[in-house]
Design a protein around this motif. Structure first.
Motif, PDB file in Angstrom:
ATOM      1  N   UNK A 172      -7.655   2.332   7.199  1.00  0.00           N
ATOM      2  CA  UNK A 172      -6.622   2.884   6.315  1.00  0.00           C
ATOM      3  C   UNK A 172      -5.284   2.988   7.037  1.00  0.00           C
ATOM      4  N   UNK A 173      -5.314   3.481   8.268  1.00  0.00           N
ATOM      5  CA  UNK A 173      -4.078   3.660   9.040  1.00  0.00           C
ATOM      6  C   UNK A 173      -3.444   2.303   9.331  1.00  0.00           C
ATOM      7  N   UNK A 174      -4.248   1.348   9.760  1.00  0.00           N
ATOM      8  CA  UNK A 174      -3.726   0.008  10.058  1.00  0.00           C
ATOM      9  C   UNK A 174      -3.169  -0.662   8.811  1.00  0.00           C
ATOM     10  N   UNK A 175      -3.811  -0.440   7.656  1.00  0.00           N
ATOM     11  CA  UNK A 175      -3.331  -1.061   6.416  1.00  0.00           C
ATOM     12  C   UNK A 175      -1.951  -0.525   6.044  1.00  0.00           C
ATOM     13  N   UNK A 176      -1.743   0.775   6.155  1.00  0.00           N
ATOM     14  CA  UNK A 176      -0.436   1.342   5.822  1.00  0.00           C
ATOM     15  C   UNK A 176       0.615   0.865   6.814  1.00  0.00           C
ATOM     16  N   UNK A 177       0.307   0.903   8.108  1.00  0.00           N
ATOM     17  CA  UNK A 177       1.276   0.468   9.112  1.00  0.00           C
ATOM     18  C   UNK A 177       1.623  -1.008   8.956  1.00  0.00           C
ATOM     19  N   UNK A 178       0.637  -1.825   8.631  1.00  0.00           N
ATOM     20  CA  UNK A 178       0.902  -3.264   8.523  1.00  0.00           C
ATOM     21  C   UNK A 178       1.795  -3.601   7.331  1.00  0.00           C
ATOM     22  N   UNK A 179       1.949  -2.677   6.377  1.00  0.00           N
ATOM     23  CA  UNK A 179       2.896  -2.895   5.285  1.00  0.00           C
ATOM     24  C   UNK A 179       4.341  -2.819   5.776  1.00  0.00           C
ATOM     25  N   UNK A 180       4.576  -2.148   6.905  1.00  0.00           N
ATOM     26  CA  UNK A 180       5.938  -1.903   7.382  1.00  0.00           C
ATOM     27  C   UNK A 180       6.235  -2.499   8.753  1.00  0.00           C
ATOM     28  N   UNK A 181       5.199  -2.678   9.571  1.00  0.00           N
ATOM     29  CA  UNK A 181       5.396  -3.160  10.945  1.00  0.00           C
ATOM     30  C   UNK A 181       4.430  -4.296  11.245  1.00  0.00           C
ATOM     31  N   UNK A 182       4.842  -5.247  12.078  1.00  0.00           N
ATOM     32  CA  UNK A 182       3.898  -6.297  12.478  1.00  0.00           C
ATOM     33  C   UNK A 182       2.890  -5.763  13.504  1.00  0.00           C
ATOM     34  N   UNK A 183       1.705  -6.326  13.456  1.00  0.00           N
ATOM     35  CA  UNK A 183       0.648  -5.969  14.407  1.00  0.00           C
ATOM     36  C   UNK A 183       0.708  -6.920  15.594  1.00  0.00           C
ATOM     37  N   UNK A 239       0.852  -1.166   0.000  1.00  0.00           N
ATOM     38  CA  UNK A 239       0.000   0.000   0.000  1.00  0.00           C
ATOM     39  C   UNK A 239       0.900   1.231   0.000  1.00  0.00           C
ATOM     40  N   UNK A 240       1.129   1.837  -1.157  1.00  0.00           N
ATOM     41  CA  UNK A 240       2.035   2.978  -1.241  1.00  0.00           C
ATOM     42  C   UNK A 240       1.323   4.312  -1.058  1.00  0.00           C
ATOM     43  N   UNK A 241       0.113   4.305  -0.582  1.00  0.00           N
ATOM     44  CA  UNK A 241      -0.609   5.542  -0.352  1.00  0.00           C
ATOM     45  C   UNK A 241      -0.151   6.176   0.951  1.00  0.00           C
ATOM     46  N   UNK A 242      -0.165   7.484   0.974  1.00  0.00           N
ATOM     47  CA  UNK A 242       0.088   8.192   2.223  1.00  0.00           C
ATOM     48  C   UNK A 242      -1.255   8.449   2.894  1.00  0.00           C
ATOM     49  N   UNK A 243      -1.263   8.316   4.195  1.00  0.00           N
ATOM     50  CA  UNK A 243      -2.456   8.600   4.973  1.00  0.00           C
ATOM     51  C   UNK A 243      -2.109   9.739   5.911  1.00  0.00           C
ATOM     52  N   UNK A 244      -2.937  10.764   5.957  1.00  0.00           N
ATOM     53  CA  UNK A 244      -2.676  11.874   6.874  1.00  0.00           C
ATOM     54  C   UNK A 244      -3.967  12.276   7.563  1.00  0.00           C
ATOM     55  N   UNK A 245      -3.823  12.800   8.772  1.00  0.00           N
ATOM     56  CA  UNK A 245      -4.958  13.248   9.564  1.00  0.00           C
ATOM     57  C   UNK A 245      -4.451  14.189  10.653  1.00  0.00           C
ATOM     58  N   UNK A 246      -5.351  14.862  11.299  1.00  0.00           N
ATOM     59  CA  UNK A 246      -5.010  15.690  12.457  1.00  0.00           C
ATOM     60  C   UNK A 246      -5.813  15.184  13.643  1.00  0.00           C
ATOM     61  N   UNK A 247      -5.190  15.238  14.801  1.00  0.00           N
ATOM     62  CA  UNK A 247      -5.858  14.764  16.015  1.00  0.00           C
ATOM     63  C   UNK A 247      -5.173  15.361  17.228  1.00  0.00           C
ATOM     64  N   UNK A 248      -5.816  15.245  18.345  1.00  0.00           N
ATOM     65  CA  UNK A 248      -5.260  15.684  19.619  1.00  0.00           C
ATOM     66  C   UNK A 248      -4.102  14.764  20.008  1.00  0.00           C
ATOM     67  N   UNK A 249      -3.109  15.325  20.687  1.00  0.00           N
ATOM     68  CA  UNK A 249      -1.959  14.502  21.065  1.00  0.00           C
ATOM     69  C   UNK A 249      -2.268  13.566  22.225  1.00  0.00           C
ATOM     70  N   UNK A 250      -3.263  13.861  23.012  1.00  0.00           N
ATOM     71  CA  UNK A 250      -3.706  12.960  24.068  1.00  0.00           C
ATOM     72  C   UNK A 250      -5.138  13.305  24.432  1.00  0.00           C
ATOM     73  N   UNK A 251      -5.791  12.434  25.186  1.00  0.00           N
ATOM     74  CA  UNK A 251      -7.160  12.661  25.620  1.00  0.00           C
ATOM     75  C   UNK A 251      -7.122  13.528  26.866  1.00  0.00           C
ATOM     76  N   UNK A 252      -7.784  14.667  26.798  1.00  0.00           N
ATOM     77  CA  UNK A 252      -7.819  15.589  27.935  1.00  0.00           C
ATOM     78  C   UNK A 252      -9.061  15.300  28.776  1.00  0.00           C
ATOM     79  N   UNK A 253      -8.844  15.060  30.043  1.00  0.00           N
ATOM     80  CA  UNK A 253      -9.950  14.850  30.970  1.00  0.00           C
ATOM     81  C   UNK A 253     -10.178  16.140  31.749  1.00  0.00           C
TER      82      UNK A 253
END
Length: 175
Positions: free
Chosen positions: A147-158, A23-37
């Protein structure tokens, strides 16, 4: 007179080509760096009370003012960290590696990844190869998980993800 040979310099490191994956696609997103309580004044007062009790116990057992004072230093650090709000970071996975904000990590820095259930939202934890490098957690929109898991699984084991005892404790006290 012959010119002297100049000492050889190490070759310049050029960016390598993307690693080939299924899977040679790039996946990008924005998110919070941690969950704020949300923490109310009672939460902070309970933290201060626990630190005072711990400092008193340490002083009674050791009679060491330095150890007792360190409880105060740790309390100040915890209060500062607890009041900090998360930043919104940009994440990207591509053939070159993992890009989080302005930092980039090659896939070779990690031994595996796991999906960790955080309650209402999941996160992906990257387990590093280096001994003193902390694991990296990436939060994402649940609809992007495949999508994120598919890209990561191309390079790293789950591997199946589990929260360690410290993470479980921090979640329980809503830190």
């Amino acid at each position: 007179m012959q010119p002297q040979d100049s000492p050889s310099l190490p070759p310049i490191q050029m960016p390598t080509a993307p690693r080939a994956g299924d899977n040679d696609q790039a996946v990008s997103w924005t998110a919070s760096e941690f969950i704020a309580h949300q923490k109310n004044a009672g939460w902070y007062m309970l933290l201060v009370a626990a630190a005072v009790v711990l400092a008193a116990v340490i002083y009674l057992l050791t009679r060491d003012p330095v150890s007792t004072g360190m409880v105060g230093v740790v309390l100040v650090v915890l209060l500062l960290l607890a009041s900090r709000q998360p930043r919104t970071l940009s994440y990207q996975l591509d053939g070159f590696g993992i890009h989080i904000g302005d930092r980039s990590y090659p896939y070779d820095n990690f031994k595996s990844f796991s999906v960790v259930d955080e309650g209402a939202i999941n996160s992906i934890t990257l387990l590093p190869l280096k001994r003193f490098m902390p694991p990296i957690s990436m939060y994402y929109d649940p609809k992007d998980e495949d999508k994120i898991s598919a890209v990561l699984s191309d390079y790293l084991p789950f591997v199946e993800g589990q929260k360690d005892i410290v993470d479980q404790f921090m979640r329980r006290i809503r830190f």
